[in-house]
Enzyme design. Structure first.
Site, mmCIF file in Angstrom:
data_model
loop_
_atom_site.group_PDB
_atom_site.id
_atom_site.type_symbol
_atom_site.label_atom_id
_atom_site.label_comp_id
_atom_site.label_asym_id
_atom_site.label_seq_id
_atom_site.Cartn_x
_atom_site.Cartn_y
_atom_site.Cartn_z
ATOM 1 N N LEU A 136 0.830 -1.209 0.000
ATOM 2 C CA LEU A 136 0.000 0.000 0.000
ATOM 3 C C LEU A 136 0.861 1.254 0.000
ATOM 4 O O LEU A 136 0.489 2.271 -0.561
ATOM 5 C CB LEU A 136 -0.904 0.018 1.246
ATOM 6 C CG LEU A 136 -1.968 -1.084 1.322
ATOM 7 C CD1 LEU A 136 -2.624 -1.076 2.691
ATOM 8 C CD2 LEU A 136 -3.004 -0.904 0.227
ATOM 9 N N TRP B 113 4.725 3.200 1.955
ATOM 10 C CA TRP B 113 5.920 3.081 2.782
ATOM 11 C C TRP B 113 6.167 4.387 3.494
ATOM 12 O O TRP B 113 5.626 5.436 3.133
ATOM 13 C CB TRP B 113 7.130 2.737 1.918
ATOM 14 C CG TRP B 113 7.461 3.839 0.962
ATOM 15 C CD1 TRP B 113 6.872 4.075 -0.240
ATOM 16 C CD2 TRP B 113 8.400 4.895 1.160
ATOM 17 N NE1 TRP B 113 7.392 5.204 -0.817
ATOM 18 C CE2 TRP B 113 8.336 5.735 0.023
ATOM 19 C CE3 TRP B 113 9.302 5.217 2.182
ATOM 20 C CZ2 TRP B 113 9.129 6.866 -0.113
ATOM 21 C CZ3 TRP B 113 10.093 6.345 2.030
ATOM 22 C CH2 TRP B 113 10.004 7.146 0.896
ATOM 23 N N THR C 206 7.130 -0.259 5.955
ATOM 24 C CA THR C 206 6.313 -0.439 4.748
ATOM 25 C C THR C 206 4.938 -0.913 5.215
ATOM 26 O O THR C 206 4.804 -1.487 6.303
ATOM 27 C CB THR C 206 6.915 -1.484 3.781
ATOM 28 O OG1 THR C 206 7.068 -2.727 4.465
ATOM 29 C CG2 THR C 206 8.238 -1.015 3.213
ATOM 30 N N VAL C 207 3.924 -0.649 4.391
ATOM 31 C CA VAL C 207 2.562 -1.051 4.751
ATOM 32 C C VAL C 207 1.981 -1.887 3.622
ATOM 33 O O VAL C 207 2.047 -1.493 2.452
ATOM 34 C CB VAL C 207 1.665 0.185 5.019
ATOM 35 C CG1 VAL C 207 0.251 -0.253 5.394
ATOM 36 C CG2 VAL C 207 2.247 1.044 6.136
ATOM 37 N N ASP D 18 1.233 15.796 13.931
ATOM 38 C CA ASP D 18 1.612 15.738 12.509
ATOM 39 C C ASP D 18 0.377 15.602 11.623
ATOM 40 O O ASP D 18 0.340 14.783 10.710
ATOM 41 C CB ASP D 18 2.595 14.582 12.254
ATOM 42 C CG ASP D 18 3.311 14.730 10.905
ATOM 43 O OD1 ASP D 18 3.330 15.864 10.363
ATOM 44 O OD2 ASP D 18 3.845 13.733 10.403
#
Length: 417
Positions: A44, A46, A51-52, A169
């Site tokens: 998906l 990073w 990482t995802v 954020d």
């Protein structure tokens, strides 16, 4: 990029060099995690730390986002902090109704580059940045902006008032829609069967196509933004025709708690991504929940116009990015009160004892309602009402900014066109 935007930058790739001891774990499609419970489907995104991956949960027959942290000690510490914050969010009640991402579980995974902490998060759709890009940087319809703002505020109210957490954020990348803009990319709606076994010929997984991706992404760098000061010179913009987004579900959740902190235990002095950074952070004058409210107001402007509100430049002109940022704020909001201007540990770098900027002497004031009318062609009524909602959030005195709870009561949010 879908899912947690600790899933990272949308502009570049993570690079081969980071797949080494202490770095990322190289994932291949159909790799198994947590004793075979989760099966990797596709990457998906990073981030600097992780990482995802989209993964299929064989226990619940549903899709999840699997965030795999780099293995070096400092990244493990960062992941433990994020897990701690996410666990307290889950403990605070049904986070699902609170517009904040849910952590499902976490575990350790050992690979050739070390031991990686993994977080299993609910699968969400595209980021607000993707939505802004999809809409070709043209402002979203105000009723959609209001819907999105309500979700963000519900999330912030829960974090601030109920949990005592500052996100630190907040930006469009860190707010994800419930579902993907393109339904064919949604694993549930697309009707595609999950990948359970490794496809033929897939040997390098996440690392395979980095070079091609890098070349493609270089070719389509994000559109350069014009700062308010530059735009006063009357630089023309190419007409931007928006896509029709009426049918898109804009309900969303706040994600990425890697930098979040409890209000009574601030982690870092320098927080927030540049364009969404509050003045007290630049001046190092301490911060609290109201920094998130400043970022929220910047996001609301960006959703409604397609442009970032503050894009400071630095270097080469005798002043730094921070001073330019403060100047842009004052051109929009008026002169910063002297008491606030000189109160931070960093104030002497930018302000003289009278509260005037040292290097940028001539400010060109352009108030928010006038900016919305002149540059973004808002009607006078829309410009006035939107400005009345935003301006209190841009108060230079942090304690005067409305809370998320107060914003939720504001008339602008509660009169959907």
């Amino acid at each position: 990029m879908s899912c947690s935007s600790s899933s990272g930058s949308e502009e570049d790739d993570e690079g081969f060099d980071s797949y080494r001891k202490g770095g990322y774990h190289a994932v291949r499609v159909a790799d198994q995690f947590a004793g075979g419970r989760y099966i990797a489907q596709r990457k998906l995104g990073w981030g600097q730390f992780s990482t995802v991956w989209l993964a299929y949960d064989t226990h619940s027959s549903s899709y999840v986002a699997l965030k795999i942290q780099k293995s070096a000690a400092e990244f493990v510490q960062a992941a433990l902090h994020e897990i701690n914050v996410l666990s307290s969010i889950g403990d605070g009640g049904p986070a699902n109704s609170k517009c904040v991402v849910q952590l499902i579980e976490h575990f350790k995974h050992t690979g050739p580059n070390g031991q990686h902490l993994c977080m299993v998060l609910e699968f969400l759709g595209d980021s607000l940045l993707r939505l802004i890009k999809y809409n070709r940087y043209k402002g979203l319809p105000l009723n959609k902006v209001k819907e999105i703002c309500k979700c963000i505020l519900i999330g912030l109210d829960y974090l601030h008032r109920e949990l005592g957490i500052i996100h630190t954020d907040l930006k469009p990348e860190n707010i994800l829609l419930f579902s993907t803009i393109d339904h064919s990319k949604d694993p549930c709606r697309s009707g595609l069967s999950p990948i359970i076994e490794r496809p033929e010929g897939n040997i390098n997984g996440g690392v395979t196509s980095l070079i091609e991706k890098r070349l493609k992404r270089r070719a389509r760098r994000a559109v350069a933004k014009i700062s308010l000061r530059d735009s006063l010179g009357g630089a023309g913009e190419a007409p931007k025709s928006a896509r029709n987004i009426d049918g898109i579900d804009v309900r969303c959740k706040i994600v990425d708690f890697g930098n979040a902190c409890w209000a009574d235990k601030p982690l870092a002095e320098e927080i927030q991504t540049r364009q969404y950074r509050a003045p007290e952070v630049i001046l190092k004058a301490g911060y609290s929940f109201s920094v998130d409210m400043w970022s929220f107001a910047c996001i609301a402007f960006e959703l409604a116009t397609g442009d970032m509100l503050f894009t400071p430049k630095g270097g080469g002109q005798g002043f730094c990015e921070d001073e330019d940022h403060l100047a842009l704020m004052m051109e929009l909001l008026g002169k910063m009160p002297r008491k606030i201007a000189i109160a931070g540990a960093q104030s002497k770098d930018f302000f003289d004892r009278h509260g005037d900027l040292k290097r940028i002497r001539r400010l060109k004031f352009w108030p928010l309602d006038k900016l919305l009318i002149d540059r973004y062609k808002f009607s006078e009524k829309d410009a006035r009402e939107f400005s009345e909602f935003l301006l209190p959030l841009f108060d230079f005195a942090p304690e005067k900014r409305p809370t998320a709870e107060q914003c939720l009561q504001h008339p602008w949010l509660n009169c959907l066109e």
